[in-house]
Design an enzyme around this catalytic site. Structure first.
Site, PDB file in Angstrom:
ATOM      1  N   LEU A 181       0.751  -1.234   0.006  1.00 21.65           N
ATOM      2  CA  LEU A 181       0.219   0.306   0.182  1.00 21.65           C
ATOM      3  C   LEU A 181       0.867   1.356   0.306  1.00 21.65           C
ATOM      4  O   LEU A 181       0.981   2.020   1.311  1.00 21.65           O
ATOM      5  CB  LEU A 181      -1.138   0.130   1.155  1.00 21.65           C
ATOM      6  CG  LEU A 181      -2.607  -0.975   1.484  1.00 21.65           C
ATOM      7  CD1 LEU A 181      -2.471  -0.787   2.711  1.00 21.65           C
ATOM      8  CD2 LEU A 181      -2.690  -1.141   0.118  1.00 21.65           C
ATOM      9  N   GLY A 200       0.814   0.898  -5.114  1.00 25.69           N
ATOM     10  CA  GLY A 200      -0.585   0.243  -4.929  1.00 25.69           C
ATOM     11  C   GLY A 200      -1.508   1.304  -3.942  1.00 25.69           C
ATOM     12  O   GLY A 200      -2.878   0.095  -4.602  1.00 25.69           O
ATOM     13  N   ARG A 217       2.950  -5.247   4.277  1.00 30.21           N
ATOM     14  CA  ARG A 217       4.041  -5.979   5.057  1.00 30.21           C
ATOM     15  C   ARG A 217       4.012  -5.083   6.567  1.00 30.21           C
ATOM     16  O   ARG A 217       4.341  -5.763   7.543  1.00 30.21           O
ATOM     17  CB  ARG A 217       5.019  -5.851   4.668  1.00 30.21           C
ATOM     18  CG  ARG A 217       6.764  -6.150   5.598  1.00 30.21           C
ATOM     19  CD  ARG A 217       7.746  -6.792   4.839  1.00 30.21           C
ATOM     20  NE  ARG A 217       8.195  -5.456   5.044  1.00 30.21           N
ATOM     21  CZ  ARG A 217       9.612  -5.305   5.202  1.00 30.21           C
ATOM     22  NH1 ARG A 217       9.550  -5.532   6.198  1.00 30.21           N
ATOM     23  NH2 ARG A 217       9.775  -3.456   5.540  1.00 30.21           N
ATOM     24  N   ASN A 244       8.309  -2.111 -11.524  1.00 30.27           N
ATOM     25  CA  ASN A 244       9.811  -2.014 -12.381  1.00 30.27           C
ATOM     26  C   ASN A 244      10.747  -3.486 -12.127  1.00 30.27           C
ATOM     27  O   ASN A 244      12.053  -3.157 -11.753  1.00 30.27           O
ATOM     28  CB  ASN A 244      10.603  -0.737 -12.714  1.00 30.27           C
ATOM     29  CG  ASN A 244      10.058   0.444 -12.961  1.00 30.27           C
ATOM     30  OD1 ASN A 244       8.861   0.200 -14.445  1.00 30.27           O
ATOM     31  ND2 ASN A 244      10.040   1.618 -12.666  1.00 30.27           N
ATOM     32  N   SER A 256       2.709   2.849 -16.144  1.00 34.48           N
ATOM     33  CA  SER A 256       2.936   3.702 -16.317  1.00 34.48           C
ATOM     34  C   SER A 256       2.139   4.864 -15.923  1.00 34.48           C
ATOM     35  O   SER A 256       1.072   4.668 -16.475  1.00 34.48           O
ATOM     36  CB  SER A 256       4.010   4.628 -17.530  1.00 34.48           C
ATOM     37  OG  SER A 256       4.497   5.782 -18.052  1.00 34.48           O
ATOM     38  N   GLY A 301       2.507   7.538 -12.791  1.00 35.52           N
ATOM     39  CA  GLY A 301       2.685   7.998 -11.507  1.00 35.52           C
ATOM     40  C   GLY A 301       1.966   7.838 -10.891  1.00 35.52           C
ATOM     41  O   GLY A 301       0.850   6.807 -11.701  1.00 35.52           O
ATOM     42  N   LYS A 340       8.064  -2.136 -21.200  1.00 38.59           N
ATOM     43  CA  LYS A 340       7.600  -1.207 -20.131  1.00 38.59           C
ATOM     44  C   LYS A 340       9.492  -0.465 -19.950  1.00 38.59           C
ATOM     45  O   LYS A 340       9.509   0.662 -20.275  1.00 38.59           O
ATOM     46  CB  LYS A 340       7.542  -1.164 -18.506  1.00 38.59           C
ATOM     47  CG  LYS A 340       7.531  -0.614 -17.231  1.00 38.59           C
ATOM     48  CD  LYS A 340       6.395   0.852 -18.297  1.00 38.59           C
ATOM     49  CE  LYS A 340       6.603   1.974 -16.405  1.00 38.59           C
ATOM     50  NZ  LYS A 340       7.446   2.200 -16.050  1.00 38.59           N
ATOM     51  N   HIS A 389      10.138   1.986 -23.110  1.00 33.27           N
ATOM     52  CA  HIS A 389       8.776   3.122 -22.414  1.00 33.27           C
ATOM     53  C   HIS A 389      10.312   3.980 -21.850  1.00 33.27           C
ATOM     54  O   HIS A 389      10.057   5.159 -22.469  1.00 33.27           O
ATOM     55  CB  HIS A 389       7.689   2.192 -21.309  1.00 33.27           C
ATOM     56  CG  HIS A 389       6.943   3.984 -21.074  1.00 33.27           C
ATOM     57  ND1 HIS A 389       7.764   4.181 -20.599  1.00 33.27           N
ATOM     58  CD2 HIS A 389       5.851   4.454 -21.480  1.00 33.27           C
ATOM     59  CE1 HIS A 389       7.027   5.155 -19.762  1.00 33.27           C
ATOM     60  NE2 HIS A 389       5.446   5.090 -20.779  1.00 33.27           N
ATOM     61  N   ASN A 390      10.019   3.399 -20.731  1.00 28.30           N
ATOM     62  CA  ASN A 390      11.555   4.319 -19.816  1.00 28.30           C
ATOM     63  C   ASN A 390      12.057   4.629 -20.442  1.00 28.30           C
ATOM     64  O   ASN A 390      12.965   5.665 -20.906  1.00 28.30           O
ATOM     65  CB  ASN A 390      11.767   3.839 -18.760  1.00 28.30           C
ATOM     66  CG  ASN A 390      10.166   2.895 -17.511  1.00 28.30           C
ATOM     67  OD1 ASN A 390       9.697   3.540 -17.619  1.00 28.30           O
ATOM     68  ND2 ASN A 390      10.627   2.910 -16.787  1.00 28.30           N
ATOM     69  N   GLU A 447      11.468   7.212 -22.836  1.00 29.21           N
ATOM     70  CA  GLU A 447      11.451   8.846 -21.962  1.00 29.21           C
ATOM     71  C   GLU A 447      12.559   9.031 -21.160  1.00 29.21           C
ATOM     72  O   GLU A 447      12.653  10.057 -20.938  1.00 29.21           O
ATOM     73  CB  GLU A 447      10.564   8.229 -20.388  1.00 29.21           C
ATOM     74  CG  GLU A 447      10.267   9.196 -19.558  1.00 29.21           C
ATOM     75  CD  GLU A 447       9.847   8.253 -17.982  1.00 29.21           C
ATOM     76  OE1 GLU A 447      10.168   8.766 -17.124  1.00 29.21           O
ATOM     77  OE2 GLU A 447       8.677   7.737 -17.830  1.00 29.21           O
ATOM     78  N   ARG A 458      22.876  11.675 -17.651  1.00 32.18           N
ATOM     79  CA  ARG A 458      22.458  11.394 -15.922  1.00 32.18           C
ATOM     80  C   ARG A 458      23.764  10.979 -15.385  1.00 32.18           C
ATOM     81  O   ARG A 458      23.862  11.533 -14.236  1.00 32.18           O
ATOM     82  CB  ARG A 458      21.143  10.667 -16.113  1.00 32.18           C
ATOM     83  CG  ARG A 458      19.884  11.712 -16.239  1.00 32.18           C
ATOM     84  CD  ARG A 458      18.950  10.288 -15.828  1.00 32.18           C
ATOM     85  NE  ARG A 458      17.793  10.824 -16.632  1.00 32.18           N
ATOM     86  CZ  ARG A 458      16.276  10.048 -16.288  1.00 32.18           C
ATOM     87  NH1 ARG A 458      16.090   9.900 -14.967  1.00 32.18           N
ATOM     88  NH2 ARG A 458      15.232  10.866 -17.031  1.00 32.18           N
ATOM     89  N   ARG A 500      41.025  -5.253 -38.384  1.00 33.78           N
ATOM     90  CA  ARG A 500      40.291  -6.813 -37.771  1.00 33.78           C
ATOM     91  C   ARG A 500      41.326  -7.851 -38.307  1.00 33.78           C
ATOM     92  O   ARG A 500      42.117  -8.498 -37.723  1.00 33.78           O
ATOM     93  CB  ARG A 500      38.904  -7.433 -37.672  1.00 33.78           C
ATOM     94  CG  ARG A 500      38.094  -6.217 -36.996  1.00 33.78           C
ATOM     95  CD  ARG A 500      36.808  -6.459 -36.480  1.00 33.78           C
ATOM     96  NE  ARG A 500      36.896  -7.320 -35.838  1.00 33.78           N
ATOM     97  CZ  ARG A 500      35.786  -8.972 -36.338  1.00 33.78           C
ATOM     98  NH1 ARG A 500      35.489  -8.801 -37.756  1.00 33.78           N
ATOM     99  NH2 ARG A 500      35.972  -9.922 -35.271  1.00 33.78           N
TER     100      ARG A 500
END
Length: 467
Positions: A11, A15, A34, A104, A130, A132, A184, A187-188, A191, A289, A444
């Site tokens: 929760l 959740g 929990r 995730n 997705s 939020g 997903k 997707h991120n 994003e 990042r 090579r």
């Protein structure tokens, strides 16, 4: 008391939002956590929706409170806690029951867990969510991977609580085992590229043109009424125009330039490389990042590494808008290329146009562009390449030249634009029929006798340099 149709364990922010969403749509939802002391405040927060919520203090009572075959959504960390939960809950389940990991997760873990549970006639679903907290509460985009049996159980619930785009639920069953979690992840990754490209345009306007944050925000707000219409452009305009009530300064100017990341962007890049793909716009965003975390190094280097910049004027706002659109198209195209490669590798039969459609509402990368991409993917483009579809080629024909001008200006001024540059380099690589890797093959062969293919002979050949 009647048995609940679905259970939600966990929760926390996501959740609790999903549980309330389900309850609001009339589903009977068992809930537990929990930390048991979280349950009473959650039930109080639920208000009138509490009539559709069934709280339990123990895992055993929670499981027994569910109608069979059971459907249980776990909103807990998808790492070791999920493996521990599977170990704890499995003895309480019966054949045909389904448990869902809504976090995730790394799709390799999802594939492993699916195979493990299948041995006991239990079903494991990896579901990407997705949007939020707001999306989870009022309508997320959801990407479901698992068996057809589990989808039959989940479909009536998920289609009700999902975001809707012109009445179409933004959720679907995308394939077996790890398919949902991989989609997903991609997707991120898209994003990350989208956010970085927007930030790079912001940096150019701030550091070359000297615009303040509210000016840039107003420009973005205007762009959101055109071809760049998207959730991320919309919130960027709002963020840049927000004022700190304590200082009266733009809030964004008070934020330290160190971006966090939770790993999904890196996973996209890692899996792209494993699959032999280049997701250069996403790679640039992930790298940016990472470098943002090196704040002290950057502060020292700014005073020491000063060579080579040449001040030039930035292209006008129309060029910046077109350049950002081109970069967004190319970043998305890279993401869909990675999805196709994974689909082939893992035999998932991913429906790429449908994936674009379920991203049109509810999720972070929702935008008007996705409608165009879905149509283009359905048009059977040459070589199956999204950027070769006629409509996408037409968009790039009018936006690539502005992207070149913007990247050239950024490079000359010494402003780092790794996402914009990566997108442009990928475009140029794709359109170059004769590249330079013939020299790499010769190198090579020279040092490792790896061999090469000649344009005028069949079979593997070697050069004369080692004879």
């Amino acid at each position: 008391m009647s048995k609940a149709q679905i259970g939600v364990y966990g929760l926390g922010t996501m959740g609790s939002a999903l549980a309330l969403n389900m309850a609001e749509h009339g589903f009977q939802v068992a809930v537990t956590n929990r930390e048991v002391d979280w349950i009473a405040p959650f039930m109080q927060e639920a208000g009138d929706l509490a009539k559709n919520l069934h709280p339990f203090d123990t895992l055993e009572e929670f499981i027994q409170g569910l109608a069979t075959p059971r459907v249980i959504l776990f909103m807990i960390p998808s790492t070791k806690p999920m493996d521990m939960m599977i170990e704890a809950v499995t003895p309480l389940l019966e054949p045909g029951d389904t448990i869902i990991d809504g976090g995730n997760a790394n799709f390799h873990d999802t594939r492993r867990r699916s195979a493990l549970m299948a041995k006991q006639d239990l079903h494991f679903v990896g579901m990407g969510v997705s949007g939020g907290e707001s999306g989870a509460r009022h309508g997320p985009s959801m990407m479901v991977g698992g068996t057809k049996h589990s989808w039959t159980q989940l479909k009536p619930i998920l289609q009700e609580i999902a975001a809707k785009y012109q009445g179409d639920p933004c959720v679907d069953h995308l394939g077996p085992d790890g398919a949902g979690h991989f989609v997903k992840t991609a997707h991120n990754g898209i994003e990350y590229a989208d956010m970085q490209a927007i930030a790079e345009i912001y940096a150019l306007l701030r550091d070359v043109t000297g615009w303040d944050a509210p000016q840039i925000g107003a420009l973005f707000e205007g762009w959101n009424d055109g071809p760049l219409h998207s959730y991320l452009i919309g919130i960027s305009g709002k963020v840049l125009q927000a004022t700190d009530p304590e200082t009266g300064k733009p809030v964004v100017d008070l934020i330290v330039d160190q971006a966090g990341q939770k790993g999904t962007g890196r996973w996209t890049v890692i899996e792209a490389l494993k699959l032999g793909q280049s997701a250069s716009a996403i790679e640039g965003a992930v790298g940016a990042r990472a470098w943002s975390a090196e704040k002290e190094t950057r502060k020292v280097a700014q005073g020491l590494l000063t060579a080579g910049t040449i001040p030039v004027d930035l292209p006008d706002a129309d060029d910046l808008q077109a350049a950002l659109l081109a970069a967004r198209i190319l970043g998305h195209a890279q993401g869909f290329r990675v999805l196709q490669a994974a689909s082939d590798e893992y035999d998932w039969s991913l429906n790429l146009p449908r994936i674009a459609e379920i991203w049109r509402a509810g999720c972070i990368i929702r935008s008007s562009l996705l409608d165009d991409l879905a149509d283009a993917l359905r048009s059977d483009p040459p070589q199956g390449e999204l950027i070769l579809a006629p409509a996408i080629r037409a968009s790039l024909d009018t936006t690539i030249a502005p992207l070149r001008r913007v990247v050239a200006s950024a490079v000359t001024n010494g402003i780092p634009v790794p996402a914009l540059t990566g997108a442009l380099a990928w475009y140029d690589s794709i359109r170059t029929a004769r590249g330079s890797t013939n020299l790499i093959q010769a190198q090579r062969d020279f040092f490792g006798e790896h061999g090469f293919i000649r344009i005028d002979k069949d079979g593997v050949q070697h050069g004369p340099w080692n004879s």
